[in-house]
Design a protein around this motif. Structure first.
Motif, short mmCIF file in Angstrom:
data_model
loop_
_atom_site.label_atom_id
_atom_site.label_comp_id
_atom_site.label_asym_id
_atom_site.label_seq_id
_atom_site.Cartn_x
_atom_site.Cartn_y
_atom_site.Cartn_z
N PHE A 58 21.58 40.95 -24.94
CA PHE A 58 20.31 41.68 -24.98
C PHE A 58 20.02 42.20 -26.39
O PHE A 58 18.88 42.12 -26.87
CB PHE A 58 20.38 42.84 -23.98
N LEU A 61 19.40 38.96 -28.99
CA LEU A 61 18.34 37.97 -28.75
C LEU A 61 17.09 38.19 -29.60
O LEU A 61 16.53 37.23 -30.14
CB LEU A 61 17.99 37.97 -27.26
N PRO A 62 16.60 39.43 -29.79
CA PRO A 62 15.39 39.59 -30.60
C PRO A 62 15.58 39.26 -32.08
O PRO A 62 14.58 39.12 -32.80
CB PRO A 62 15.04 41.08 -30.43
N GLN A 70 10.11 34.84 -34.70
CA GLN A 70 11.09 35.34 -33.74
C GLN A 70 11.18 34.39 -32.56
O GLN A 70 10.17 33.99 -31.99
CB GLN A 70 10.69 36.74 -33.28
N ILE A 72 12.34 34.76 -29.43
CA ILE A 72 11.87 35.33 -28.17
C ILE A 72 10.92 36.48 -28.51
O ILE A 72 11.34 37.52 -29.01
CB ILE A 72 13.03 35.86 -27.30
N LEU A 73 9.64 36.28 -28.25
CA LEU A 73 8.66 37.31 -28.58
C LEU A 73 7.53 37.27 -27.56
O LEU A 73 6.85 36.25 -27.40
CB LEU A 73 8.09 37.08 -29.98
N THR A 179 15.57 47.83 -29.57
CA THR A 179 15.76 46.44 -29.15
C THR A 179 14.74 46.05 -28.09
O THR A 179 14.17 44.95 -28.14
CB THR A 179 17.18 46.26 -28.59
N PHE A 180 14.50 46.94 -27.13
CA PHE A 180 13.55 46.61 -26.07
C PHE A 180 12.15 46.38 -26.64
O PHE A 180 11.48 45.41 -26.29
CB PHE A 180 13.52 47.73 -25.03
N TYR A 183 11.36 43.01 -28.32
CA TYR A 183 10.95 41.83 -27.56
C TYR A 183 9.44 41.67 -27.55
O TYR A 183 8.93 40.61 -27.17
CB TYR A 183 11.46 41.92 -26.12
#
Length: 477
Positions: A58, A61-62, A70, A72-73, A179-180, A183
């Motif tokens: 988690f 990943l970003p 990026q 995963i965006l 981090t959240f 995304y």
């Protein structure tokens, strides 16, 4: 319902256990908090390994990059979800609905088979709670010392230990919130903006909001979330049956409970294998006594299994007094793994996965919508042709500029008024009005079914290089 009837859940929340400070009359009182004792064992190693793996996944990943952006965006502002090479647009959001449905049935399948292992091993609430408890133990000491520290008056040692713990919690919470949000906003702009304090208001608000949620949930609420707020704890019993694997206590073997020396013969004393050490209660993150039967607070983390196995090993008894088992096995019957409900969930999930895979592979790299002019169905132009006007909405879903050619099928000897070739930038949406004119002598019907064709230049024989959209050509009412 036969052998697979819904099992009863025993409510023992009225029991006060001094080893965990659990008092059901006021669970929200900090004085009744649960002091979770650290426990080692095979299930805890598995739980920690899985927790660390998915937590690091988690967090990392970003930061992954793909093709200059990026990887995963979820760019809500531009209505684009980037997942490595794939870009999902609002027109493709049915895929998101399929993902949610697959996840739901996957959870149903897992719960019917293995009980609440999701809660005990993978739920973010559990993973972060155990992480906070780990820092709590390192900075304040084991459960008994933490209990004494809380009861002690404020002094230098208490301030330092408590302050260090809360500082660590805040750092973890801030990293989690950052981090959240990462995304949904590019990390390469989010982090420098936060460090230099040049970040915009809303990204900063959401970082602090999710950091506060993490700090409050994992630091203070903990089991309150699982017991009182999580709906999964409430409806799980609808998926349980007597062949569901749960954490269970073998009362036939364990009772009567009682303390004894290692050399004593429990049978001669009229005792079972349970020595009533209460370790199974002290290591439970929700503070229940599994010996009282299955309870909805149990999250199947296996901490009590490891604690009991450790005690049985020290006493020279066979392990498994508390184990992952089923109600049927505890009653001395055989466990039926392949049963109709489990097979049904599995078949439905497999069917959904197939539909999802088909839809995912069918995503077109471009889009075309056709809207007829609603103000005027048709008109006769200066050349004596019957003319219909359309608005073509063309979408380039790729990450590169594309050139598209336009055509129409189903019309005899038509005239095209408007551009036949358009160029779109990456992610651009173009509203292009065009008109079609046809000699009225060639129109024998008042309405013709036609198809607009969008062709990506250079697509060759690629089936995803051509898209068609049906419409109508009207010549008379």
């Amino acid at each position: 319902m036969g052998d697979h009837e819904k099992i009863e859940v025993k409510d023992v929340t009225g029991v006060y256990n001094p080893n965990t400070f659990k008092a059901s009359d006021d669970r929200f009182n900090p004085g009744n908090r649960i002091y979770v004792r650290a426990q080692l064992g095979q299930w805890q190693r598995l739980r920690k390994g899985m927790g660390w793996f998915f937590m690091l996944f988690f967090l990392a990943l970003p930061w992954l990059r793909y093709d200059g952006r990026q990887a995963i965006l979820f760019d809500i502002g531009n209505q684009q979800f980037h997942i490595f090479a794939a870009t999902i647009w609002p027109q493709d959001l049915t895929l998101l609905a399929w993902i949610f449905m697959i996840a739901a049935f996957g959870l149903f399948f897992l719960t019917t088979f293995l009980g609440r292992v999701w809660c005990g091993y993978l739920c973010p609430q559990t993973v972060w709670t155990f992480l906070f408890i780990w820092f709590e133990e390192k900075l304040e000491g084991p459960a008994n010392k933490r209990r004494k520290l809380d009861a002690a008056p404020w002094g230098r040692e208490k301030i330092v230990r408590k302050g260090s713990k809360h500082l660590a919690w805040m750092v973890i919470s801030l990293i989690t919130g950052l981090t959240f949000v990462g995304y949904f906003q590019d990390m390469m702009t989010l982090v420098p903006g936060l460090v230099t304090l040049s970040i915009d208001f809303w990204p900063l608000f959401w970082v602090l909001f999710f950091a506060a949620c993490t700090y409050g949930n994992a630091g203070f609420m903990r089991a309150i979330m699982c017991v009182h707020m999580c709906p999964y704890a409430r409806f799980q019993s609808a998926m349980f049956d007597k062949d569901t694997f749960i954490v269970g206590y073998d009362a036939r073997r364990g009772e009567q409970r009682g303390a004894r020396s290692r050399k004593a013969d429990p049978k001669a004393m009229g005792l079972g294998d349970c020595i009533d050490c209460d370790l199974c209660v002290q290591v439970c993150p929700t503070g229940i006594d599994i010996r009282d039967g299955l309870q909805y607070e149990c999250i199947n983390c296996g901490a009590c299994v490891d604690a009991c196995d450790q005690t049985m090993d020290r006493m020279g008894y066979a392990k498994g007094l508390i184990s992952y088992t089923t109600e049927h096995k505890l009653a001395g019957n055989d466990t039926q793994v392949a049963r109709p409900k489990l097979i049904g969930y599995g078949l439905v999930m497999a069917a959904m996965l197939s539909v999802f895979a088909y839809n995912a592979m069918s995503i077109m790299p471009m889009g075309l919508d056709v809207l007829r002019d609603r103000n005027q169905l048709f008109r006769e132009n200066s050349d004596g042709l019957i003319e219909n006007t359309y608005n073509l909405k063309i979408l380039n879903k790729t990450l590169q500029p594309q050139v598209y050619r336009l055509a129409v099928e189903g019309l005899p000897d038509y005239q095209w008024y408007g551009p036949r070739e358009v160029t779109l930038k990456s992610g651009e949406i173009l509203n292009q009005p065009v008109s079609l004119g046809v000699n009225p002598d060639n129109l024998r019907q008042g309405s013709l079914d036609i198809r607009f064709v969008l062709i990506r230049k250079g697509a060759g024989s690629d089936p995803k290089g051509v898209i068609k959209q049906e419409s109508k050509f009207i010549s008379r009412l």
